[in-house]
Write a protein that holds these residues in place. Structure first.
Motif, short mmCIF file in Angstrom:
data_model
loop_
_atom_site.label_atom_id
_atom_site.label_comp_id
_atom_site.label_asym_id
_atom_site.label_seq_id
_atom_site.Cartn_x
_atom_site.Cartn_y
_atom_site.Cartn_z
N PHE A 199 55.54 87.53 57.34
CA PHE A 199 54.53 86.84 56.54
C PHE A 199 55.20 86.00 55.46
O PHE A 199 56.15 86.42 54.82
N ARG A 200 54.69 84.78 55.24
CA ARG A 200 55.25 83.88 54.24
C ARG A 200 54.16 83.31 53.32
O ARG A 200 53.07 82.96 53.78
N LEU A 201 54.49 83.23 52.04
CA LEU A 201 53.67 82.52 51.07
C LEU A 201 54.21 81.11 50.95
O LEU A 201 55.35 80.91 50.54
N MET A 202 53.39 80.14 51.31
CA MET A 202 53.76 78.73 51.14
C MET A 202 53.30 78.32 49.75
O MET A 202 52.13 77.99 49.52
N TRP A 203 54.22 78.35 48.81
CA TRP A 203 53.92 78.28 47.36
C TRP A 203 54.14 76.85 46.87
O TRP A 203 55.25 76.45 46.52
N ASP A 204 53.08 76.07 46.86
CA ASP A 204 53.16 74.65 46.51
C ASP A 204 53.01 74.50 45.00
O ASP A 204 51.90 74.48 44.47
N ASP A 205 54.13 74.36 44.31
CA ASP A 205 54.14 74.26 42.84
C ASP A 205 54.09 72.81 42.40
O ASP A 205 54.82 72.38 41.51
N ALA A 206 53.20 72.05 43.02
CA ALA A 206 53.15 70.60 42.83
C ALA A 206 52.84 70.20 41.40
O ALA A 206 53.26 69.13 40.95
N TYR A 207 52.08 71.02 40.69
CA TYR A 207 51.60 70.62 39.36
C TYR A 207 52.21 71.47 38.25
O TYR A 207 51.67 71.53 37.14
N ARG A 208 53.34 72.06 38.52
CA ARG A 208 53.98 72.98 37.59
C ARG A 208 54.22 72.35 36.22
O ARG A 208 54.09 73.01 35.19
N PHE A 209 54.54 71.08 36.20
CA PHE A 209 54.91 70.40 34.94
C PHE A 209 53.78 69.54 34.38
O PHE A 209 53.97 68.86 33.38
N HIS A 210 52.64 69.55 35.04
CA HIS A 210 51.60 68.54 34.75
C HIS A 210 50.52 69.09 33.83
O HIS A 210 49.39 69.35 34.24
N HIS A 211 50.87 69.25 32.56
CA HIS A 211 49.94 69.79 31.58
C HIS A 211 49.04 68.67 31.04
O HIS A 211 49.44 67.51 30.94
N LEU A 212 47.82 69.05 30.67
CA LEU A 212 46.90 68.12 30.03
C LEU A 212 46.60 68.51 28.59
O LEU A 212 45.91 67.78 27.88
N THR A 213 47.08 69.66 28.18
CA THR A 213 46.85 70.14 26.82
C THR A 213 48.20 70.47 26.19
O THR A 213 49.25 70.37 26.83
N ASP A 214 48.17 70.88 24.93
CA ASP A 214 49.40 71.27 24.25
C ASP A 214 49.90 72.63 24.72
O ASP A 214 51.03 73.03 24.39
N GLU A 215 49.06 73.34 25.47
CA GLU A 215 49.45 74.65 25.98
C GLU A 215 50.27 74.49 27.25
O GLU A 215 49.80 73.95 28.25
N ASN A 216 51.51 74.94 27.22
CA ASN A 216 52.36 74.94 28.42
C ASN A 216 52.10 76.24 29.17
O ASN A 216 52.73 77.26 28.91
N VAL A 217 51.13 76.19 30.06
CA VAL A 217 50.72 77.40 30.78
C VAL A 217 51.88 77.90 31.64
O VAL A 217 52.49 77.14 32.39
N ARG A 218 52.18 79.17 31.52
CA ARG A 218 53.24 79.78 32.32
C ARG A 218 52.67 80.95 33.11
O ARG A 218 51.79 81.67 32.64
N ILE A 219 53.19 81.12 34.33
CA ILE A 219 52.75 82.24 35.16
C ILE A 219 53.98 82.99 35.67
O ILE A 219 55.10 82.50 35.56
N ALA A 220 53.74 84.16 36.23
CA ALA A 220 54.83 84.96 36.77
C ALA A 220 55.54 84.19 37.89
O ALA A 220 54.90 83.48 38.67
N GLU A 221 56.86 84.33 37.97
CA GLU A 221 57.65 83.61 38.96
C GLU A 221 57.63 84.36 40.29
O GLU A 221 58.08 85.50 40.39
N ILE A 222 57.12 83.73 41.32
CA ILE A 222 56.87 84.40 42.59
C ILE A 222 58.14 84.87 43.29
O ILE A 222 58.16 85.96 43.89
N ILE A 223 59.23 84.10 43.22
CA ILE A 223 60.45 84.52 43.92
C ILE A 223 61.00 85.80 43.30
O ILE A 223 61.37 86.75 44.02
N ALA A 224 61.02 85.87 41.99
CA ALA A 224 61.50 87.08 41.32
C ALA A 224 60.57 88.25 41.59
O ALA A 224 61.03 89.39 41.81
N GLU A 225 59.26 88.00 41.58
CA GLU A 225 58.30 89.07 41.83
C GLU A 225 58.42 89.61 43.25
O GLU A 225 58.34 90.82 43.48
#
Length: 406
Positions: A199-225
């Motif tokens: 089983f594979r997760l196809m993890w499309d992080d296309a918008y990782r850097f594309h913030h619209l607010t001053d908040e740099n939203v961060r989430i858990a890193e899938i490879i490490a998890e």
């Protein structure tokens, strides 16, 4: 004709007189955004990479070392677990699927002949679904909640069906809803038992850097998890500079476990003697590191946010009192998901087309182009100018009001 219908028709007819002609069917960067990276044209005083490689020649199928290091810093993984290839991450996703079908992935047999199945959080990205449909992979819809895919459904399906080989994920500022996966969802995806060992997760992080607010939203890193959960080969992460630098001339990367990187390198080495290292070199010299990329994306946000705000303002003004209508307010990404009462999306898009506004087809955010409730419209504010997008949002709202009223 009711009073409400008559009023909606009159407002719409008046709007038609503006003669608007706008194509909002894709989330294209505006020319002003592309201009932010025009220094790419002057970023090559020479052709020699950091390790002495002449970037004009064949070789280095996994990418220049400094390009791998750049994406490693952006994605939070060691450079050795990154491949930089192609100008678009969609190409890499397609190739991963094809290699898996023909050769299998580490831990499994070729998917061809097994009737491979993918889970697809919806609403989602139409081009993911097109890859599966074109390559004969069956798709199953999974509801996308505010914190990510409905994990109770996902866990039940993957635990009991070995034909489910993968799942598409846009974990941050999802297309089109702007959904951000919670850390709990990321960890459940990494740890869940699956009937399919490959089983594979196809993890499309296309918008990782594309913030619209001053908040740099961060989430858990899938490879490490995934590695922590004992499934190091589960996730393949994709990213690119397509909406960071030049959309048609960026660089793309995939990141994963050492085993998956070796697997990719083996099969990709048959189709290519090496990627465009000149383009990699000029991107490295322009983008430099994560801090430089973040600064550039702040400039992108300054151009994009007023357009998103204009759309939201028009929707609030014209649709705030319309029953059954809602829309997302994303913190990043390129889209707004406009939700209509059931059965109104196609009619709204047709009316918008008559008013000179071309939108993504109804149903595109669902596998096979079928939205079961005909209720989702993807709004892409990025390409038109601010005055144009303001008018377009008004026209879309008036089209929806008429579709609902009549």
């Amino acid at each position: 004709m009711t009073t409400a219908t008559h009023s909606a028709q009159a407002q719409y007819d008046l709007f038609l007189q503006r003669g608007l002609k706008l194509d909002m069917s894709r989330g294209k960067p505006a020319p002003e955004q592309l201009d932010l990276s025009n220094d790419l044209l002057d970023a090559l005083p020479g052709f020699t990479a950091a390790d002495g490689t002449d970037a004009r020649n064949y070789g280095l199928g996994v990418g220049l070392p400094e390009a791998r290091a750049l994406f490693g810093g952006l994605l939070g993984v060691p450079a050795a677990q990154v491949v930089v290839d192609s100008s678009a991450s969609l190409s890499l996703m397609h190739d991963v699927i094809v290699y898996a079908l023909l050769n299998g992935v580490p831990g499994g047999q070729p998917w061809v002949g097994q009737q491979a199945v993918f889970l697809c959080p919806v609403p989602g990205y139409d081009r993911h679904f097109s890859i599966c449909e074109a390559r004969g992979i069956k798709m199953i819809n999974v509801p996308l909640n505010d914190d990510g895919p409905d994990m109770d459904i996902v866990e039940r399906l993957v635990a009991n069906d070995a034909s489910i080989k993968g799942m598409w994920c846009v974990p941050k500022y999802s297309n089109p809803s702007g959904t951000v996966y919670s850390d709990e969802v990321v960890r459940r995806l990494a740890a869940m038992p699956t009937a399919a060992p490959d089983f594979r997760l196809m993890w499309d992080d296309a918008y990782r850097f594309h913030h619209l607010t001053d908040e740099n939203v961060r989430i858990a890193e899938i490879i490490a998890e995934c590695a922590s959960a004992g499934h190091p080969d589960r996730a393949i992460v994709f990213a690119s500079t397509s909406k960071v630098s030049w959309a048609g001339s960026g660089i793309a990367a995939l990141a994963s476990s050492p085993a998956n990187i070796a697997w990719w390198t083996k099969h990709a080495g048959i189709r290519s003697i090496g990627p465009d290292k000149i383009n990699q070199l000029r991107h490295v010299r322009l983008l430099k590191d994560a801090a430089t990329v973040e600064a550039l994306m702040t400039r992108h946000a300054a151009l994009l946010k007023p357009k998103f705000d204009a759309v939201l303002a028009q929707f609030s003004a014209h649709l705030g009192a319309v029953a059954g209508v809602s829309w997302t307010v994303p913190k990043g990404g390129y889209f707004i998901d406009l939700v209509t009462p059931p059965g109104a999306a196609k009619r709204t898009i047709a009316l918008a087309k008559e008013a000179g506004i071309t939108l993504t087809p109804a149903g595109a955010a669902y596998p096979y182009g079928v939205d079961p409730e005909d209720s989702h419209i993807r709004i892409a504010p990025s390409f038109p100018s601010l005055p144009e997008i303001t008018q377009a949002a008004e026209g879309i709202a008036l089209a929806l009001k008429l579709a609902v009223a009549g």
